[in-house]
Design a protein around this motif. Structure first.
Motif, PDB file in Angstrom:
ATOM      1  N   LYS A 109     -56.225  92.483 -48.110  1.00 27.94           N
ATOM      2  CA  LYS A 109     -55.507  91.710 -47.084  1.00 27.94           C
ATOM      3  C   LYS A 109     -56.025  90.550 -46.678  1.00 27.94           C
ATOM      4  O   LYS A 109     -55.109  89.921 -45.917  1.00 27.94           O
ATOM      5  N   VAL A 110     -57.129  89.984 -46.562  1.00 22.99           N
ATOM      6  CA  VAL A 110     -57.718  88.988 -45.807  1.00 22.99           C
ATOM      7  C   VAL A 110     -58.126  87.836 -46.846  1.00 22.99           C
ATOM      8  O   VAL A 110     -58.787  88.132 -47.801  1.00 22.99           O
ATOM      9  N   MET A 111     -57.828  86.568 -46.511  1.00 23.91           N
ATOM     10  CA  MET A 111     -58.226  85.522 -47.538  1.00 23.91           C
ATOM     11  C   MET A 111     -59.693  84.965 -46.630  1.00 23.91           C
ATOM     12  O   MET A 111     -59.305  84.427 -45.524  1.00 23.91           O
ATOM     13  N   LEU A 112     -60.880  85.302 -47.269  1.00 28.10           N
ATOM     14  CA  LEU A 112     -61.868  84.780 -46.502  1.00 28.10           C
ATOM     15  C   LEU A 112     -62.332  83.536 -47.261  1.00 28.10           C
ATOM     16  O   LEU A 112     -62.362  83.191 -48.256  1.00 28.10           O
ATOM     17  N   SER A 113     -62.997  82.538 -46.215  1.00 26.71           N
ATOM     18  CA  SER A 113     -63.865  81.576 -46.822  1.00 26.71           C
ATOM     19  C   SER A 113     -64.961  82.001 -47.653  1.00 26.71           C
ATOM     20  O   SER A 113     -65.496  82.976 -47.290  1.00 26.71           O
ATOM     21  N   VAL A 114     -65.612  80.817 -48.110  1.00 25.37           N
ATOM     22  CA  VAL A 114     -66.889  81.165 -48.828  1.00 25.37           C
ATOM     23  C   VAL A 114     -67.972  81.588 -47.761  1.00 25.37           C
ATOM     24  O   VAL A 114     -68.598  82.395 -48.089  1.00 25.37           O
ATOM     25  N   ALA A 115     -67.962  80.894 -46.543  1.00 27.50           N
ATOM     26  CA  ALA A 115     -68.762  81.210 -45.374  1.00 27.50           C
ATOM     27  C   ALA A 115     -68.578  82.526 -45.187  1.00 27.50           C
ATOM     28  O   ALA A 115     -69.475  83.342 -44.684  1.00 27.50           O
ATOM     29  N   GLU A 116     -67.240  83.103 -44.573  1.00 27.56           N
ATOM     30  CA  GLU A 116     -66.953  84.115 -44.350  1.00 27.56           C
ATOM     31  C   GLU A 116     -67.444  85.230 -45.317  1.00 27.56           C
ATOM     32  O   GLU A 116     -67.848  86.483 -44.896  1.00 27.56           O
ATOM     33  N   GLN A 117     -67.281  85.237 -46.675  1.00 26.90           N
ATOM     34  CA  GLN A 117     -67.676  86.246 -47.556  1.00 26.90           C
ATOM     35  C   GLN A 117     -69.227  86.317 -47.390  1.00 26.90           C
ATOM     36  O   GLN A 117     -69.510  87.453 -47.604  1.00 26.90           O
TER      37      GLN A 117
END
Length: 496
Positions: free
Chosen positions: A306-314
């Motif tokens: 469901k969610v598109m995470l940035s690399v930092a968020e991952q």
């Protein structure tokens, strides 16, 4: 089924008969038939066939269906049964007591995590002359809040006292269990909400093997419970979180001792927003509820879909989730045993998270394109939106497609004109725009499901769109009829 109903003449109690017919009705629960509603084709069809049979067994079946069937089946079965009784068809002595029950008490066993409730509703047939309950029995249903609050299991027990004694003993010896009596009105509201949630999925819901057999019995027994003058909310429903309340909760988390070790405050803040949104939108406005199952589902199932995470968020998400567990457990007073089990589950899931979450850029799409297709960050919408708008890069007749926004109505129309080479009737273009808008919004979900079935059969994208247009144009604005028509598509008709 009418032949099998002969066995009803041999049973001794209405309870045995009701359970037998509920099992029979369960044979078609949750199934589909092409070109019609299964409850009408099979349920009402059975009523009509039993009425024509005119035998004592078919009359007994109709009496049970009048109580256990849905509204239309029940009304038809009652009318047919009355006509047969007036004509002198014999029936068992217990037939007059079918469904004539009184509620005796309702109880719930819940775990400290809030993962599930086991609800026990006890009944007895109307008292006899000695004021003693007859054929006491308990309906037991399991409500799973990690599965949208659906009822996933059901069964019936005639050993009521033993069942209640065992439930009390389990709660007394386990700090993570609570057993208590609840008002019948609360039990009815909770279970009706749970059964509705089980009904809603378009794919077969993940219920126990026995659920279908007891579904009709449970549905009918709940009607014996009082609704109350003012319908109570189910026990798991909490007040919605406003945007401001969600932001305040995130700020409290980031300022807490639990979050002080998080090295990237910006990424941690966005991770907290996703955790809170999940708890509000997928867990009945309970962002502070944490459990091993809920955390695993969030990290390994919901986020990747469901969610598109940035690399930092991952990179930050697993650590932010662990901090959130500590923060939430302190707020909800989760026992230490439960906190430890939840943290263990999170750390176990962390090792699987990089594999479960595939960065959308690994699909071969650059991030600016992804951001145009997913301005809301809803990763589950990527495939259907790319299907609706396949031309988003490059230049066409001097128009730079990279500058067009598929979320904008004017740009959307331009993209559809380019998709058709510029030569298209305006009325037909309007229908393409209608379908593209519906695919963009996922409304109804059956639209994209039908498109995928046709694509899997090898049909051309444009032919698939024309089938969807034909159905939408024919059905009009009725959402239920449109969803049903889309569900029935198995291939492209020859005339399309």
């Amino acid at each position: 089924m009418v032949q099998a109903a002969r066995e009803l003449l041999a049973v001794r109690t209405p309870l045995d008969a009701e359970l037998m017919v509920s099992d029979m009705i369960g044979a078609w629960w949750g199934r589909r038939v092409r070109g019609g509603d299964v409850e009408q084709v099979l349920g009402e069809g059975l009523v009509d066939y039993a009425a024509k049979a005119g035998t004592p067994a078919s009359l007994t079946l109709l009496i049970c269906l009048a109580y256990l069937g849905n509204a239309r089946q029940g009304a038809k079965a009652e009318g047919a049964a009355l006509a047969m009784m007036e004509s002198g068809v014999a029936r068992p002595g217990w037939a007059d007591r079918v469904g004539a029950v009184k509620p005796a008490g309702c109880y719930v066993s819940r775990d400290a995590y809030g993962d599930e409730d086991t609800v026990i509703c006890t009944f007895a047939y109307r008292w006899n002359d000695s004021e003693q309950p007859i054929d006491r029995h308990a309906l037991v249903m399991v409500v799973d809040y990690n599965m949208s609050g659906m009822a996933r299991d059901a069964w019936v027990s005639s050993h009521v006292d033993k069942l209640l004694e065992q439930a009390r003993a389990e709660a007394a010896g386990n700090p993570l269990l609570l057993f208590e009596e609840i008002q019948p009105e609360q039990a009815r509201a909770l279970l009706e909400s749970a059964m509705k949630a089980t009904r809603e999925p378009k794919t077969p819901p993940p219920v126990s093997d026995s659920y279908s057999a007891y579904h009709a019995f449970a549905r009918s027994r709940l009607k014996a419970l009082p609704p109350g003058r003012k319908r109570p909310a189910p026990l798991h429903i909490e007040a919605p979180y406003s945007r401001e309340r969600r932001a305040m909760l995130a700020a409290e988390f980031l300022a807490s001792d639990a979050a002080e070790h998080l090295s990237d405050p910006s990424a941690a803040s966005r991770c907290a927003d996703h955790i809170i949104d999940y708890g509000c939108e997928q867990d009945f406005n309970r962002p502070l509820r944490v459990s091993p199952t809920k955390c695993r589902t969030f990290l390994l199932d919901w986020l990747p879909r469901k969610v598109m995470l940035s690399v930092a968020e991952q990179e930050a998400m697993p650590h932010a989730l662990s901090a959130w567990v500590r923060f939430a457990a302190a707020r909800t007073q989760l026992p230490e045993q439960g906190l430890k089990a939840t943290l263990d589950a999170v750390w176990e899931a962390i090792g699987k998270f990089p594999e479960a979450y595939r960065d959308p850029t690994s699909f071969g799409l650059d991030r600016p394109l992804l951001e145009r297709l997913l301005p809301d960050g809803d990763l589950s919408a990527l495939a259907r939106r790319a299907f609706a708008f396949p031309y988003l890069q490059g230049t066409h007749n001097g128009i730079e497609l990279d500058r067009l926004n598929p979320a904008d109505q004017a740009d959307r129309r331009t993209l559809l004109e380019i998709d058709h080479g510029g030569a298209i009737d305006q009325e037909h273009l309007a229908w393409h725009e209608e379908i593209a808008t519906r695919l963009w919004d996922g409304d109804p979900p059956q639209l994209w499901e039908a498109a995928q079935r046709l694509l899997d059969l090898g049909h051309d994208r444009h032919d698939v769109l024309h089938v969807l247009i034909e159905i939408a144009e024919r059905i009009g604005g009725d959402p239920e009829e449109l969803a049903a028509a889309l569900d029935d598509i198995a291939d492209i008709p020859d005339e399309i």
